[in-house]
Design an enzyme around this catalytic site. Structure first.
Site, PDB file in Angstrom:
ATOM      1  N   ASP A  88       0.854  -1.195   0.000  1.00  0.00           N
ATOM      2  CA  ASP A  88       0.000   0.000   0.000  1.00  0.00           C
ATOM      3  C   ASP A  88       0.889   1.244   0.000  1.00  0.00           C
ATOM      4  OD1 ASP A  88      -2.255   1.935   1.037  1.00  0.00           O
ATOM      5  OD2 ASP A  88      -3.295   0.076   0.581  1.00  0.00           O
ATOM      6  N   ASP A  89       0.393   2.324   0.550  1.00  0.00           N
ATOM      7  CA  ASP A  89       1.108   3.598   0.541  1.00  0.00           C
ATOM      8  C   ASP A  89       2.456   3.468   1.286  1.00  0.00           C
ATOM      9  OD1 ASP A  89       1.570   6.273   0.137  1.00  0.00           O
ATOM     10  OD2 ASP A  89      -0.281   6.957   1.064  1.00  0.00           O
ATOM     11  N   LYS A 165      -3.408  -0.803  -7.035  1.00  0.00           N
ATOM     12  CA  LYS A 165      -4.435  -0.043  -6.304  1.00  0.00           C
ATOM     13  C   LYS A 165      -4.169   1.425  -6.615  1.00  0.00           C
ATOM     14  CE  LYS A 165      -5.839   1.102  -1.534  1.00  0.00           C
ATOM     15  NZ  LYS A 165      -5.825   0.637  -0.138  1.00  0.00           N
ATOM     16  N   ASP A 167      -5.201   5.048  -5.920  1.00  0.00           N
ATOM     17  CA  ASP A 167      -5.923   5.894  -4.977  1.00  0.00           C
ATOM     18  C   ASP A 167      -6.194   7.263  -5.608  1.00  0.00           C
ATOM     19  OD1 ASP A 167      -7.121   6.499  -2.602  1.00  0.00           O
ATOM     20  OD2 ASP A 167      -5.428   5.931  -1.341  1.00  0.00           O
ATOM     21  N   SER A 199      -9.919   3.590  -6.621  1.00  0.00           N
ATOM     22  CA  SER A 199     -10.545   4.203  -5.442  1.00  0.00           C
ATOM     23  C   SER A 199     -11.449   5.379  -5.844  1.00  0.00           C
ATOM     24  CB  SER A 199      -9.467   4.689  -4.465  1.00  0.00           C
ATOM     25  OG  SER A 199      -8.664   3.614  -4.069  1.00  0.00           O
ATOM     26  N   ARG A 224     -13.103   0.746  -4.734  1.00  0.00           N
ATOM     27  CA  ARG A 224     -13.435   1.109  -3.360  1.00  0.00           C
ATOM     28  C   ARG A 224     -14.585   2.101  -3.412  1.00  0.00           C
ATOM     29  NH1 ARG A 224      -9.948   1.792   0.639  1.00  0.00           N
ATOM     30  NH2 ARG A 224     -11.739   2.867   1.532  1.00  0.00           N
ATOM     31  N   ASP A 228     -12.594   4.174   4.431  1.00  0.00           N
ATOM     32  CA  ASP A 228     -11.594   3.192   4.868  1.00  0.00           C
ATOM     33  C   ASP A 228     -12.076   2.397   6.079  1.00  0.00           C
ATOM     34  OD1 ASP A 228     -10.032   4.489   3.033  1.00  0.00           O
ATOM     35  OD2 ASP A 228      -8.484   5.117   4.449  1.00  0.00           O
TER      36      ASP A 228
HETATM   37  C1  GLA Z   1      -6.507   6.016   1.498  1.00  0.00           C
HETATM   38  C2  GLA Z   1      -7.028   4.647   1.097  1.00  0.00           C
HETATM   39  C3  GLA Z   1      -6.495   3.591   2.063  1.00  0.00           C
HETATM   40  C4  GLA Z   1      -4.976   3.611   2.061  1.00  0.00           C
HETATM   41  C5  GLA Z   1      -4.490   5.001   2.404  1.00  0.00           C
HETATM   42  C6  GLA Z   1      -2.982   5.115   2.225  1.00  0.00           C
HETATM   43  O1  GLA Z   1      -7.035   6.444   2.709  1.00  0.00           O
HETATM   44  O2  GLA Z   1      -8.416   4.629   1.065  1.00  0.00           O
HETATM   45  O3  GLA Z   1      -6.969   2.307   1.707  1.00  0.00           O
HETATM   46  O4  GLA Z   1      -4.519   3.210   0.793  1.00  0.00           O
HETATM   47  O5  GLA Z   1      -5.098   5.992   1.572  1.00  0.00           O
HETATM   48  O6  GLA Z   1      -2.515   6.378   2.489  1.00  0.00           O
END
Ligand code: GLA
Length: 423
Positions: A88-89, A165, A167, A199, A224, A228
């Site tokens: 992820d991030d 993913k 975002d 997302s 998404r 979250d």
């Molecule tokens: C957003 C996404 C999360 C995650 C964070 C990472 O909030 O919805 O799922 O990926 O960013 O910073």
């Protein structure tokens, strides 16, 4: 993330006029994600912990993903379908390299992403990565602006990534309207099959008319829809209520290659009781949701493992018809009934208690739940037990724990001629 309604409306009018200019491409015609993707993702459990000095086990580093790949491949997860290891991030270096290419943080990912992908592939798994349509990720690492989309897609393909993913922090609705389809096109153009998780809906209000679910289904494999997930029962309830309250909008959008994503499974962490963990597993299976765990597979307890590895729940989630289930009733007694049709006339039922007193005895019959006349074989998913065959007209009773579920798998009994047996 929320935007003022007026701005949304203006943007959606603008979107209509721009629709004809955008090069729509089918990304989900490529045979990927024909059932909801399954795997593991770092975010909910490990967030943006970059402190590898004091927290080596838990920081976002290649070691974390290698550890999880080891667990997925050695502890029986891969064979059950949990195949994506998703970064992820916070994996990136704070700057792009001199050619403008994204690069991983050199201290935390010293071997580079290609080597990590090799490690994951050698274990029969697939690698996912995170990027953000905008000037910066949600944690302010380098974003993918419109001019960088092609380059970033090519970079991910050159690293042999299998899943993106994408975002949407730090961009406006117009940039997203252009960027999400462009990334779909750019991923396709690399020739490397990559699952594309968008997302986008979260950032434009989650529902039509702002969100065009038909278009999402054409360009993304999953998306998404909403907020979250956090490590709490409140958060699970908040999300599942939104998904089922809005089922008329989102349920028809799902199918093989295109899935609504209510976010990660948090089973095995700190926030859910055993019953609540079963509830998340049951409802995510009813929803045909991606099963992306975010937990610590190195220290998962047996109860969590049993829920996440429940074969019947998984087969319901992964049913090849890919029809998302629905809530049938919300009773005054705070019992709710959910249903999902499955292949060969089978189906799944979930009885959920929103009570907080004691196990509740709920009396019903399959007829009351709109089942066709006939006899049914019934299997209790979390008790792992076959119940006695049930006639559709017969009354039966389930005992549902507070914040827990009873989940049943039902199969019509057929005679030798293949016809349903009637009473
Ligand atoms: C957003 C996404 C999360 C995650 C964070 C990472 O909030 O919805 O799922 O990926 O960013 O910073």
């Amino acid at each position: 993330m929320a935007r003022p309604a007026l701005l949304q409306r203006r943007v959606s009018l603008l979107s209509l006029s721009l629709l004809c200019l955008v090069p729509w491409v089918q990304s989900n015609g490529n045979g990927l994600a024909l059932t909801p993707p399954m795997g593991w993702m770092a975010w909910e459990r490990f967030r943006c912990d970059t402190d590898c000095k004091d927290d080596l086990e838990n920081c976002i580093s290649e070691k974390l993903f290698m550890d999880m790949a080891d667990r997925l491949s050695e502890d029986g997860w891969r064979e059950l379908g949990y195949e994506y290891v998703i970064i992820d991030d916070c994996w990136m270096s704070r700057t792009r390299d001199k050619n403008g290419t994204l690069q991983p943080d050199p201290d935390r990912f010293p071997s580079g992403i290609k080597r990590l992908a090799d490690y994951v592939h050698n274990r029969g798994l697939k690698l996912g990565i995170y990027a953000d349509m905008g000037t910066g990720t949600c944690m302010n690492f380098p974003g993918t602006t419109l001019d960088k989309i092609k380059l970033d897609a090519q970079t991910f393909a050159s690293w042999e990534v299998d899943y993106l993913k994408f975002d949407g922090c730090n961009s406006n609705a117009l940039e997203q309207l252009l960027g999400y389809p462009l990334m779909s096109k750019a991923l396709n153009a690399t020739g490397r099959p990559m699952v594309y998780s968008c997302s986008w809906p979260v950032y434009i209000g989650s529902l039509p008319p702002e969100v065009n679910y038909t278009l999402l289904g054409d360009i993304c494999h999953l998306w998404r829809n909403y907020y979250d997930i956090q490590d709490s029962w409140d958060s699970v309830q908040f999300i599942m209520d939104w998904f089922f309250n809005n089922q008329d909008y989102i349920q028809p959008a799902a199918g093989p290659g295109k899935w609504n994503d209510p976010d990660m499974l948090i089973i095995g962490n700190f926030g859910l009781s055993l019953d609540q963990s079963r509830t998340q597993m049951a409802l995510w299976s009813i929803m045909a949701a991606p099963l992306i765990m975010s937990n610590d597979l190195r220290s998962l307890d047996n109860a969590a493992r049993a829920i996440l590895q429940n074969k019947v729940a998984l087969s319901i989630n992964q049913d090849p018809l890919g029809i998302q289930g629905r809530r049938l009733f919300k009773e005054k007694t705070k019992i709710e009934v959910y249903w999902r049709p499955l292949v060969d006339g089978a189906s799944a039922l979930v009885f959920l208690s929103r009570r907080s007193d004691m196990p509740y005895l709920y009396h019903t019959s399959l007829e009351k739940l709109f089942f066709e006349k006939g006899n049914y074989e019934v299997y209790d998913v979390f008790q792992s037990s076959k119940l006695k065959p049930l006639k559709s007209t017969e009354q039966f009773t389930v005992s549902i724990n507070p914040s827990g579920v009873v989940m049943l798998h039902l199969k019509p009994v057929r005679s030798e001629s293949g016809h349903r047996t009637l009473l």
